[in-house]
Design a protein around this motif. Structure first.
Motif, mmCIF file in Angstrom:
data_model
loop_
_atom_site.group_PDB
_atom_site.id
_atom_site.type_symbol
_atom_site.label_atom_id
_atom_site.label_comp_id
_atom_site.label_asym_id
_atom_site.label_seq_id
_atom_site.Cartn_x
_atom_site.Cartn_y
_atom_site.Cartn_z
ATOM 1 N N GLN A 1 14.270 15.957 -8.039
ATOM 2 C CA GLN A 1 13.270 15.531 -9.023
ATOM 3 C C GLN A 1 12.389 16.692 -9.495
ATOM 4 N N HIS A 2 12.676 17.889 -9.002
ATOM 5 C CA HIS A 2 11.952 19.101 -9.410
ATOM 6 C C HIS A 2 10.451 18.995 -9.143
ATOM 7 N N VAL A 3 10.131 18.503 -7.951
ATOM 8 C CA VAL A 3 8.735 18.426 -7.513
ATOM 9 C C VAL A 3 8.601 19.301 -6.267
ATOM 10 N N PRO A 4 7.382 19.630 -5.849
ATOM 11 C CA PRO A 4 7.224 20.436 -4.639
ATOM 12 C C PRO A 4 7.951 19.809 -3.446
ATOM 13 N N ILE A 5 8.650 20.629 -2.704
ATOM 14 C CA ILE A 5 9.456 20.158 -1.577
ATOM 15 C C ILE A 5 8.605 20.229 -0.316
ATOM 16 N N THR A 6 8.042 19.083 0.054
ATOM 17 C CA THR A 6 7.123 19.010 1.191
ATOM 18 C C THR A 6 7.700 18.247 2.379
ATOM 19 N N GLY A 7 8.633 17.342 2.113
ATOM 20 C CA GLY A 7 9.150 16.491 3.177
ATOM 21 C C GLY A 7 8.162 15.435 3.630
ATOM 22 N N ARG A 8 7.137 15.170 2.823
ATOM 23 C CA ARG A 8 6.115 14.170 3.134
ATOM 24 C C ARG A 8 6.013 13.173 1.984
ATOM 25 N N MET A 9 5.615 11.964 2.324
ATOM 26 C CA MET A 9 5.388 10.920 1.320
ATOM 27 C C MET A 9 3.895 10.750 1.112
ATOM 28 N N ASP A 10 3.512 10.719 -0.154
ATOM 29 C CA ASP A 10 2.137 10.396 -0.519
ATOM 30 C C ASP A 10 2.210 9.444 -1.701
ATOM 31 N N GLU B 1 0.853 -1.182 0.000
ATOM 32 C CA GLU B 1 0.000 0.000 0.000
ATOM 33 C C GLU B 1 0.886 1.228 0.000
ATOM 34 N N TYR B 2 0.402 2.298 -0.537
ATOM 35 C CA TYR B 2 1.128 3.554 -0.503
ATOM 36 C C TYR B 2 0.829 4.244 0.824
ATOM 37 N N HIS B 3 1.763 4.213 1.730
ATOM 38 C CA HIS B 3 1.582 4.825 3.038
ATOM 39 C C HIS B 3 1.870 6.314 2.951
ATOM 40 N N GLU B 4 0.972 7.121 3.447
ATOM 41 C CA GLU B 4 1.257 8.546 3.571
ATOM 42 C C GLU B 4 2.068 8.713 4.839
ATOM 43 N N LEU B 5 3.243 9.298 4.685
ATOM 44 C CA LEU B 5 4.175 9.398 5.798
ATOM 45 C C LEU B 5 4.610 10.829 6.012
ATOM 46 N N GLY B 6 4.843 11.153 7.276
ATOM 47 C CA GLY B 6 5.362 12.461 7.630
ATOM 48 C C GLY B 6 6.150 12.381 8.913
ATOM 49 N N PHE B 7 6.635 13.521 9.338
ATOM 50 C CA PHE B 7 7.481 13.627 10.513
ATOM 51 C C PHE B 7 6.859 12.925 11.715
ATOM 52 N N GLN B 8 7.655 12.109 12.385
ATOM 53 C CA GLN B 8 7.342 11.348 13.589
ATOM 54 C C GLN B 8 6.535 10.084 13.341
ATOM 55 N N VAL C 1 18.771 3.076 9.436
ATOM 56 C CA VAL C 1 17.374 2.728 9.177
ATOM 57 C C VAL C 1 16.738 2.438 10.533
ATOM 58 N N THR C 2 15.974 3.386 11.027
ATOM 59 C CA THR C 2 15.394 3.301 12.368
ATOM 60 C C THR C 2 13.898 3.013 12.367
ATOM 61 N N GLU C 3 13.264 3.115 11.200
ATOM 62 C CA GLU C 3 11.813 2.995 11.070
ATOM 63 C C GLU C 3 11.097 4.134 11.789
ATOM 64 N N HIS C 4 11.783 5.225 12.041
ATOM 65 C CA HIS C 4 11.192 6.407 12.653
ATOM 66 C C HIS C 4 11.454 7.598 11.748
ATOM 67 N N PHE C 5 10.409 8.256 11.292
ATOM 68 C CA PHE C 5 10.513 9.390 10.376
ATOM 69 C C PHE C 5 10.996 10.594 11.187
ATOM 70 N N ASN C 6 12.320 10.742 11.231
ATOM 71 C CA ASN C 6 12.924 11.801 12.025
ATOM 72 C C ASN C 6 13.350 12.968 11.124
ATOM 73 N N GLN C 7 14.046 13.919 11.700
ATOM 74 C CA GLN C 7 14.462 15.093 10.944
ATOM 75 C C GLN C 7 15.403 14.720 9.804
ATOM 76 N N GLY C 8 16.284 13.755 10.026
ATOM 77 C CA GLY C 8 17.191 13.313 8.973
ATOM 78 C C GLY C 8 16.447 12.718 7.788
ATOM 79 N N THR C 9 15.394 11.965 8.084
ATOM 80 C CA THR C 9 14.567 11.375 7.023
ATOM 81 C C THR C 9 13.864 12.475 6.240
#
Length: 108
Positions: free
Chosen positions: A64-73, A15-22, A45-53
């Protein structure tokens, strides 16, 4: 340790997980792993979406010249997997069913 974000372990595979900080879980670990293989993430690889991630993801997005959001969708997963497939990063490390799933999804 108690994480504050959402746990993405409980959702179905592929599944495509929407991911963000923490956020935390296997999907975050996979994201960290892929960003490391692509040269954007240099931490463990900590499995925790931290600041480094988040910073690594922003560097990938910038490249990739896409909007810089820092989130996965869904769109970011398709882009990340597409880049990894094109660079032949995934083929030797995961089963063909996984690569085919994301390649087909990317085109769909």
């Amino acid at each position: 340790m108690l994480w504050r974000g959402k746990n993405v372990n409980a959702e179905p595979d592929y599944e495509y997980h929407e991911l963000g900080f923490q956020d935390y879980g296997h999907a975050v670990g996979f994201l960290q792993y892929m960003l490391r293989r692509l040269g954007f993430y240099h931490g463990p690889v900590t499995e925790h979406f931290n600041q480094g991630t988040e910073e690594a993801l922003k560097r990938f997005q910038m490249s990739q010249h896409v909007p810089i959001t820092g989130r996965m969708d869904q769109q970011m997963w398709k882009l990340l997997i597409g880049v990894a497939v094109n660079r032949q990063i995934l083929q030797n490390e995961v089963g063909p069913q996984f690569v085919n799933h994301f390649t087909v999804a990317q085109m769909g």
